[in-house]
Design an enzyme around this catalytic site. Sequence first.
Site, PDB file in Angstrom:
ATOM      1  N   MET A   1      -9.650 -12.598 -19.568  1.00 50.68           N
ATOM      2  CA  MET A   1      -8.458 -12.316 -18.562  1.00 50.68           C
ATOM      3  C   MET A   1      -7.511 -12.874 -19.067  1.00 50.68           C
ATOM      4  SD  MET A   1      -6.717 -13.369 -15.770  1.00 50.68           S
ATOM      5  CE  MET A   1      -6.567 -15.044 -15.322  1.00 50.68           C
ATOM      6  N   PRO A   2      -6.264 -12.413 -18.881  1.00 50.08           N
ATOM      7  CA  PRO A   2      -5.935 -10.960 -18.768  1.00 50.08           C
ATOM      8  C   PRO A   2      -5.895 -10.090 -20.012  1.00 50.08           C
ATOM      9  CG  PRO A   2      -4.028 -12.132 -18.749  1.00 50.08           C
ATOM     10  CD  PRO A   2      -5.099 -13.112 -19.080  1.00 50.08           C
TER      11      PRO A   2
END
Length: 82
Positions: A1-2
């Site tokens: 993430m991300p």
Amino acid sequence: MPHITIKMYPGRSEALKQRLCEELVQSTVKALSVPQGAVSVSIEEVPKEAWGETVVKPDMLDKPEELYVKPANLQEYVTHFQ
């Protein structure tokens, strides 16, 4: 993430794409205060003739709430694809 997905016309060099990805990772790390190893980036090359149906309609027109930065010619896209 991300995870960041970049869609662009084909034809740019691998070195240029790599530099873009490195700069995006650095900016993302700084802006979101996440470790560098947490960021992934993919590039999808989309031919110009497929841009409208592959990018404009599904990513811009169908999801305007997710479009944080609009292209200057978005109104042309709206006229053409709706």
